[in-house]
Design an enzyme around this catalytic site. Structure first.
Site, PDB file in Angstrom:
ATOM      1  N   ASP A  66       0.868  -1.168   0.000  1.00 38.23           N
ATOM      2  CA  ASP A  66       0.000   0.000   0.000  1.00 38.23           C
ATOM      3  C   ASP A  66       0.908   1.222   0.000  1.00 38.23           C
ATOM      4  O   ASP A  66       1.593   1.497   0.994  1.00 38.23           O
ATOM      5  CB  ASP A  66      -0.902  -0.009   1.246  1.00 38.23           C
ATOM      6  CG  ASP A  66      -1.779   1.232   1.331  1.00 38.23           C
ATOM      7  OD1 ASP A  66      -1.610   2.158   0.499  1.00 38.23           O
ATOM      8  OD2 ASP A  66      -2.636   1.281   2.231  1.00 38.23           O
ATOM      9  N   TYR A 158      -6.412  15.466  -8.825  1.00 37.51           N
ATOM     10  CA  TYR A 158      -5.551  14.685  -9.727  1.00 37.51           C
ATOM     11  C   TYR A 158      -4.475  15.601 -10.323  1.00 37.51           C
ATOM     12  O   TYR A 158      -3.292  15.270 -10.333  1.00 37.51           O
ATOM     13  CB  TYR A 158      -6.403  14.043 -10.823  1.00 37.51           C
ATOM     14  CG  TYR A 158      -5.652  13.032 -11.669  1.00 37.51           C
ATOM     15  CD1 TYR A 158      -5.366  11.767 -11.182  1.00 37.51           C
ATOM     16  CD2 TYR A 158      -5.226  13.345 -12.953  1.00 37.51           C
ATOM     17  CE1 TYR A 158      -4.676  10.830 -11.952  1.00 37.51           C
ATOM     18  CE2 TYR A 158      -4.545  12.430 -13.730  1.00 37.51           C
ATOM     19  CZ  TYR A 158      -4.270  11.169 -13.232  1.00 37.51           C
ATOM     20  OH  TYR A 158      -3.584  10.248 -13.995  1.00 37.51           O
TER      21      TYR A 158
HETATM   22  N1  LIG Z   1      -4.796   5.334 -17.991  1.00 37.11           N
HETATM   23  C1  LIG Z   1      -4.567   6.589 -18.255  1.00 37.11           C
HETATM   24  O1  LIG Z   1      -5.187   7.192 -19.133  1.00 37.11           O
HETATM   25  C2  LIG Z   1      -3.502   7.350 -17.514  1.00 37.11           C
HETATM   26  C3  LIG Z   1      -3.109   8.597 -18.014  1.00 37.11           C
HETATM   27  C4  LIG Z   1      -2.140   9.315 -17.340  1.00 37.11           C
HETATM   28  C5  LIG Z   1      -1.563   8.798 -16.197  1.00 37.11           C
HETATM   29  N2  LIG Z   1      -1.977   7.584 -15.732  1.00 37.11           N
HETATM   30  C6  LIG Z   1      -1.351   7.092 -14.506  1.00 37.11           C
HETATM   31  O2  LIG Z   1      -0.820   5.806 -14.718  1.00 37.11           O
HETATM   32  C7  LIG Z   1      -0.796   5.091 -13.488  1.00 37.11           C
HETATM   33  C8  LIG Z   1      -1.403   3.706 -13.683  1.00 37.11           C
HETATM   34  O3  LIG Z   1      -2.765   3.869 -14.013  1.00 37.11           O
HETATM   35  P1  LIG Z   1      -3.592   2.811 -14.869  1.00 37.11           P
HETATM   36  O4  LIG Z   1      -4.232   3.571 -15.961  1.00 37.11           O
HETATM   37  O5  LIG Z   1      -2.788   1.623 -15.187  1.00 37.11           O
HETATM   38  O6  LIG Z   1      -4.760   2.476 -13.826  1.00 37.11           O
HETATM   39  P2  LIG Z   1      -5.231   1.110 -13.153  1.00 37.11           P
HETATM   40  O7  LIG Z   1      -6.401   1.479 -12.331  1.00 37.11           O
HETATM   41  O8  LIG Z   1      -5.373   0.047 -14.178  1.00 37.11           O
HETATM   42  O9  LIG Z   1      -3.988   0.731 -12.221  1.00 37.11           O
HETATM   43  C9  LIG Z   1      -3.681   1.442 -11.058  1.00 37.11           C
HETATM   44  C10 LIG Z   1      -3.152   0.448 -10.043  1.00 37.11           C
HETATM   45  O10 LIG Z   1      -2.771   1.184  -8.862  1.00 37.11           O
HETATM   46  C11 LIG Z   1      -3.153   0.392  -7.757  1.00 37.11           C
HETATM   47  N3  LIG Z   1      -3.268   1.187  -6.532  1.00 37.11           N
HETATM   48  C12 LIG Z   1      -4.216   2.091  -6.216  1.00 37.11           C
HETATM   49  N4  LIG Z   1      -4.045   2.528  -4.957  1.00 37.11           N
HETATM   50  C13 LIG Z   1      -2.947   1.875  -4.479  1.00 37.11           C
HETATM   51  C14 LIG Z   1      -2.266   1.889  -3.241  1.00 37.11           C
HETATM   52  N5  LIG Z   1      -2.678   2.650  -2.215  1.00 37.11           N
HETATM   53  N6  LIG Z   1      -1.150   1.120  -3.107  1.00 37.11           N
HETATM   54  C15 LIG Z   1      -0.742   0.320  -4.120  1.00 37.11           C
HETATM   55  N7  LIG Z   1      -1.361   0.246  -5.299  1.00 37.11           N
HETATM   56  C16 LIG Z   1      -2.460   1.021  -5.475  1.00 37.11           C
HETATM   57  C17 LIG Z   1      -4.485  -0.219  -8.169  1.00 37.11           C
HETATM   58  O11 LIG Z   1      -4.820  -1.338  -7.355  1.00 37.11           O
HETATM   59  C18 LIG Z   1      -4.215  -0.571  -9.618  1.00 37.11           C
HETATM   60  O12 LIG Z   1      -3.724  -1.888  -9.758  1.00 37.11           O
HETATM   61  C19 LIG Z   1      -1.528   5.960 -12.474  1.00 37.11           C
HETATM   62  O13 LIG Z   1      -0.602   6.675 -11.692  1.00 37.11           O
HETATM   63  C20 LIG Z   1      -2.322   6.911 -13.352  1.00 37.11           C
HETATM   64  O14 LIG Z   1      -2.621   8.125 -12.714  1.00 37.11           O
HETATM   65  C21 LIG Z   1      -2.934   6.845 -16.355  1.00 37.11           C
END
Ligand SMILES: NC(=O)c1ccc[n+]([C@@H]2O[C@H](COP(=O)([O-])OP(=O)(O)OC[C@H]3O[C@@H](n4cnc5c(N)ncnc54)[C@H](O)[C@@H]3O)[C@@H](O)[C@H]2O)c1
Length: 258
Positions: A66, A158
Site C-alpha cells: 500500500d 488529480y
Molecule cells: N490510464 C490513463 O489514461 C492514464 C493517463 C495518465 C496517467 N496515468 C497514470 O498511470 C498510473 C497507472 O494507471 P492505470 O491507468 O494503469 O490504472 P489502473 O487502475 O489500471 O492501475 C492502477 C493500479 O494502482 C493500484 N493502486 C491504487 N491505490 C494503491 C495503493 N494505495 N497502493 C498500491 N497500489 C495502489 C491499483 O490497485 C491498480 O492496480 C496511475 O498513476 C495513473 O494516474 C494513467
C-alpha cells in the site's frame, strides 16, 4: 539472450493492472528481476504468475504494497532485496483519479488522491533510494500524466497530485545527480486501462463522451496502450539513458503538442 535490463532489480507499484502490469511484463522480458507491489493481491499474483521466468532470465513476483504506508514500503523494499539481492530500479506507478472541481471536490477525495498519487511517490523514493545507493546507483521513473502539465476543469486533486509528481521528480533528480541515481517522470495521455471506467462513473454515457472528446483532441486519433508507456520507462531505466535525469517524457499521441 541478453536483455536491455540485465542485472536490474525493479519494484513496480500498481503492477496488478493496466500500465503497471505492462511495465512488469516488459521489464521482465528485458531481463529484469521484478517485484510487483499492489493492493489488489489476486490480480497482482496473476500478473506475476503469468510472467514466470522469461527467455532473457527475467522473472517476477508479487507482494502486497500500500503506497500510502511507509511501513508497507519498507517491507516491500526489504522483500525485493531479500529475494533478488539488491534494488536498482523503481517505477512509482500506483495511482487513482477522482472527479471533482474547486467546490465539488470533497476533503475525502482530495486526501485520498494526494495520499496515493503524491505522498506515495515520495514514500517510494524515500524507501528505495538508500538501497539504490548501496547497489551503486539506480533509476526511478515516476508516472505523472499529461494532467501534470496541462489543466482540465474537473479533476482538481488529480492535477494537484500529478503536477507535484512532475516537480518532485526534478527536485529529487537534482538531489541525487552526483550519487548515481537518475530520476525522471513519464506523462501518459489517455491510455486504455481500467482507471478510465473507475474514474468516469463506472462506464456508460459519461465514458463514451469522454472517449470521443479525447480521440478528437489527440492527433494520433486513438487511446494509447499500456505497453506504449512501458517502453518509454524501459528506455529511462536502461543504461541507454545514462545521461537522462530530471527529464519529463510525454507519451500522449501528440495531444500536448497543440
Ligand atoms: N490510464 C490513463 O489514461 C492514464 C493517463 C495518465 C496517467 N496515468 C497514470 O498511470 C498510473 C497507472 O494507471 P492505470 O491507468 O494503469 O490504472 P489502473 O487502475 O489500471 O492501475 C492502477 C493500479 O494502482 C493500484 N493502486 C491504487 N491505490 C494503491 C495503493 N494505495 N497502493 C498500491 N497500489 C495502489 C491499483 O490497485 C491498480 O492496480 C496511475 O498513476 C495513473 O494516474 C494513467
Amino acid at each position: 539472450m541478453a536483455g536491455r535490463l540485465d542485472g536490474k532489480v525493479v519494484l513496480i507499484t500498481g503492477g496488478a493492472s493496466g500500465i503497471g502490469a505492462a511495465h512488469a511484463r516488459t521489464f521482465a522480458a528485458e531481463g529484469a528481476k521484478v517485484l510487483i507491489g499492489d493492493i489488489q493481491d489476486k490480480m497482482g499474483q496473476e500478473v506475476a504468475d503469468g510472467i514466470g521466468i522469461t527467455n532473457s532470465g527475467g522473472q517476477a513476483a508479487y507482494t502486497n504494497l500500500d503506497v500510502t504506508s511507509e511501513k508497507s514500503w519498507d517491507d516491500a523494499v526489504k522483500k525485493a532485496v531479500n529475494m533478488y539481492g539488491k534494488l536498482t530500479t523503481l517505477i512509482n506507478n500506483a495511482g487513482l483519479a477522482i472527479m471533482g472541481g474547486v467546490t465539488t471536490e470533497t476533503q475525502a477525495s482530495w486526501d485520498k488522491t494526494i495520499a496515493v498519487n503524491q505522498m506515495g511517490v515520495w514514500y517510494g523514493m524515500k524507501a528505495a533510494i538508500p538501497e539504490m545507493l548501496k547497489a551503486g546507483g539506480g533509476a526511478i521513473v515516476n508516472i505523472s500524466s499529461v494532467y501534470g502539465i496541462i489543466g482540465s476543469p474537473d479533476m482538481l486533486s488529480y492535477h494537484a497530485s500529478k503536477g507535484a509528481v512532475r516537480l518532485m521528480s526534478k527536485a529529487a533528480a537534482l538531489e541525487y545527480a552526483t550519487r548515481g541515481i537518475r530520476i525522471n517522470s513519464v506523462h501518459p495521455g489517455i491510455i486504455e486501462t481500467p482507471i478510465l471506467t473507475k474514474t468516469f462513473s463506472g462506464g456508460g454515457p459519461a465514458v463514451d463522451s469522454f472517449v470521443k472528446a479525447i480521440q478528437t483532441r489527440t492527433p494520433l486519433a486513438r487511446f494509447g496502450k499500456p505497453e506504449e508507456i512501458a517502453y518509454g520507462s524501459l528506455y529511462l531505466c536502461s543504461d541507454e539513458a545514462s545521461f537522462v535525469t530530471g527529464a519529463e517524457l510525454v507519451i500522449d499521441g501528440g495531444w500536448t503538442a497543440q
